[in-house]
Design an enzyme around this catalytic site. Structure first.
Site, PDB file in Angstrom:
ATOM      1  N   HIS A  19      14.398   4.049  -0.674  1.00  0.00           N
ATOM      2  CA  HIS A  19      13.832   4.800   0.519  1.00  0.00           C
ATOM      3  C   HIS A  19      13.216   3.702   1.731  1.00  0.00           C
ATOM      4  O   HIS A  19      13.522   3.628   3.112  1.00  0.00           O
ATOM      5  CB  HIS A  19      12.913   5.556   0.287  1.00  0.00           C
ATOM      6  CG  HIS A  19      13.296   6.901  -0.592  1.00  0.00           C
ATOM      7  ND1 HIS A  19      12.557   7.251  -1.522  1.00  0.00           N
ATOM      8  CD2 HIS A  19      14.086   7.859  -0.287  1.00  0.00           C
ATOM      9  CE1 HIS A  19      13.054   8.354  -2.051  1.00  0.00           C
ATOM     10  NE2 HIS A  19      14.050   8.537  -1.368  1.00  0.00           N
ATOM     11  N   LYS A  43      10.094  24.145  -5.111  1.00  0.00           N
ATOM     12  CA  LYS A  43       9.835  23.001  -6.094  1.00  0.00           C
ATOM     13  C   LYS A  43       8.424  22.811  -6.516  1.00  0.00           C
ATOM     14  O   LYS A  43       7.423  23.065  -5.705  1.00  0.00           O
ATOM     15  CB  LYS A  43      10.437  21.673  -5.571  1.00  0.00           C
ATOM     16  CG  LYS A  43      11.992  21.679  -5.478  1.00  0.00           C
ATOM     17  CD  LYS A  43      12.191  20.157  -5.180  1.00  0.00           C
ATOM     18  CE  LYS A  43      13.936  20.101  -4.874  1.00  0.00           C
ATOM     19  NZ  LYS A  43      14.113  18.900  -4.270  1.00  0.00           N
ATOM     20  N   ARG A  92      23.916   5.755  -2.107  1.00  0.00           N
ATOM     21  CA  ARG A  92      23.682   4.521  -3.199  1.00  0.00           C
ATOM     22  C   ARG A  92      24.972   4.066  -3.765  1.00  0.00           C
ATOM     23  O   ARG A  92      25.218   3.125  -4.051  1.00  0.00           O
ATOM     24  CB  ARG A  92      22.563   5.000  -3.999  1.00  0.00           C
ATOM     25  CG  ARG A  92      21.113   4.832  -3.434  1.00  0.00           C
ATOM     26  CD  ARG A  92      20.483   5.789  -4.400  1.00  0.00           C
ATOM     27  NE  ARG A  92      20.810   7.080  -4.542  1.00  0.00           N
ATOM     28  CZ  ARG A  92      20.086   8.135  -5.319  1.00  0.00           C
ATOM     29  NH1 ARG A  92      19.044   7.890  -5.627  1.00  0.00           N
ATOM     30  NH2 ARG A  92      20.688   9.141  -5.226  1.00  0.00           N
ATOM     31  N   SER A 130      14.180   8.732  -6.672  1.00  0.00           N
ATOM     32  CA  SER A 130      13.012   9.405  -7.301  1.00  0.00           C
ATOM     33  C   SER A 130      12.658  10.039  -8.584  1.00  0.00           C
ATOM     34  O   SER A 130      11.732  10.043  -9.365  1.00  0.00           O
ATOM     35  CB  SER A 130      12.395  10.377  -6.030  1.00  0.00           C
ATOM     36  OG  SER A 130      12.290   9.727  -4.762  1.00  0.00           O
TER      37      SER A 130
HETATM   38  O1  PNS Z   1      15.574  13.581  -0.940  1.00  0.00           O
HETATM   39  P1  PNS Z   1      16.400  14.614  -0.915  1.00  0.00           P
HETATM   40  O2  PNS Z   1      15.741  15.799  -1.817  1.00  0.00           O
HETATM   41  O3  PNS Z   1      17.779  14.361  -1.258  1.00  0.00           O
HETATM   42  O4  PNS Z   1      16.596  15.299   0.678  1.00  0.00           O
HETATM   43  C1  PNS Z   1      17.279  16.598   0.827  1.00  0.00           C
HETATM   44  C2  PNS Z   1      17.023  17.196   2.258  1.00  0.00           C
HETATM   45  C3  PNS Z   1      15.500  17.542   2.243  1.00  0.00           C
HETATM   46  C4  PNS Z   1      17.434  16.276   3.160  1.00  0.00           C
HETATM   47  C5  PNS Z   1      17.799  18.391   2.191  1.00  0.00           C
HETATM   48  O5  PNS Z   1      17.399  19.216   1.066  1.00  0.00           O
HETATM   49  C6  PNS Z   1      17.393  19.063   3.413  1.00  0.00           C
HETATM   50  O6  PNS Z   1      17.577  18.762   4.670  1.00  0.00           O
HETATM   51  N1  PNS Z   1      16.652  20.316   3.250  1.00  0.00           N
HETATM   52  C7  PNS Z   1      16.279  21.493   4.462  1.00  0.00           C
HETATM   53  C8  PNS Z   1      16.780  22.596   4.096  1.00  0.00           C
HETATM   54  C9  PNS Z   1      18.334  22.571   5.036  1.00  0.00           C
HETATM   55  O7  PNS Z   1      18.394  22.172   6.029  1.00  0.00           O
HETATM   56  N2  PNS Z   1      19.233  22.800   4.117  1.00  0.00           N
HETATM   57  C10 PNS Z   1      20.506  22.761   4.717  1.00  0.00           C
HETATM   58  C11 PNS Z   1      21.308  21.419   4.222  1.00  0.00           C
HETATM   59  S1  PNS Z   1      22.873  21.365   4.295  1.00  0.00           S
END
Ligand code: PNS
Length: 188
Positions: A19, A43, A92, A130
């Site tokens: 990150h 979560k 990644r 993570s």
């Molecule tokens: O670190 P992560 O868990 O891979 O991040 C995922 C994240 C937070 C970027 C994604 O889950 C997100 O944007 N969530 C917010 C809800 C949303 O907009 N969902 C539609 C995504 S297509």
């Protein structure tokens, strides 16, 4: 340097060296980079949002064009609310690509003006996530080199506190069982 605000959204539970690598790269190519932590009540995270913010604050203190924030709900709505023009996400390995592509295309469907930019972290972090960091740390394994030192310290602190709590719980349970047994024997 690209004009405008970019958003780097994620869970950051906890922030890893991958990150941080991406934040550093992103801060070089965007005028302002907002690292946005998702507040997701569904979560059960290892670190609270406040703890994650605190760690990220320490890690990005020297990056003057990096700002931290939290959001809930749709990421594109949050991005719009801060006038972000771009979403930064890390890839990644090929395995990340399918999910990231799906997410980027869904976000484009929701907000066609918001572009997604993918960047690769240093290859030495290509296996760091993570989830795996949490798993290794919870099983007592070393996470040195995978996360910044401040995160390593916080992980140890958190897991030590959790194991002390578990020890106290087991001791209280054993004491209760012994008391119950004592009463039973008296009754006989
Ligand atoms: O670190 P992560 O868990 O891979 O991040 C995922 C994240 C937070 C970027 C994604 O889950 C997100 O944007 N969530 C917010 C809800 C949303 O907009 N969902 C539609 C995504 S297509």
């Amino acid at each position: 340097m690209n004009k405008g605000i970019a958003i780097y959204p994620g869970s950051f539970d906890p922030p890893t060296n991958g990150h941080l690598d991406l934040i550093q790269r992103g801060s070089k190519i965007f005028e302002e980079l907002v690292v946005a932590i998702l507040r997701n009540s569904e979560k059960t995270p290892m670190f609270s949002v406040a703890e994650r913010l605190e760690m990220l604050k320490e890690l990005t203190a020297d990056l003057k064009n990096v700002r931290l924030d939290t959001f809930h709900g749709l990421m594109v709505e949050y991005a719009k609310s801060i006038d972000a023009i771009c979403v930064l996400r890390g890839i990644r390995a090929v395995s990340d690509y399918e999910y990231e592509l799906q997410m980027a295309l869904m976000n484009r469907k929701l907000e066609p003006t918001l572009e997604t930019v993918f960047m690769m972290p240093a290859d030495k972090y290509s296996y760091v996530s993570s989830r795996l960091v949490r798993e290794v740390a919870q099983a007592g394994g070393p996470v040195r080199g995978l996360v910044p030192e401040v995160v390593e310290f916080k992980l140890r602190e958190k897991l030590d506190a959790a194991s002390r709590l578990e020890e106290r719980r087991l001791r209280a349970k054993a004491a209760k069982a012994a008391k119950h047994k004592g009463k039973e024997e008296k009754r006989k």
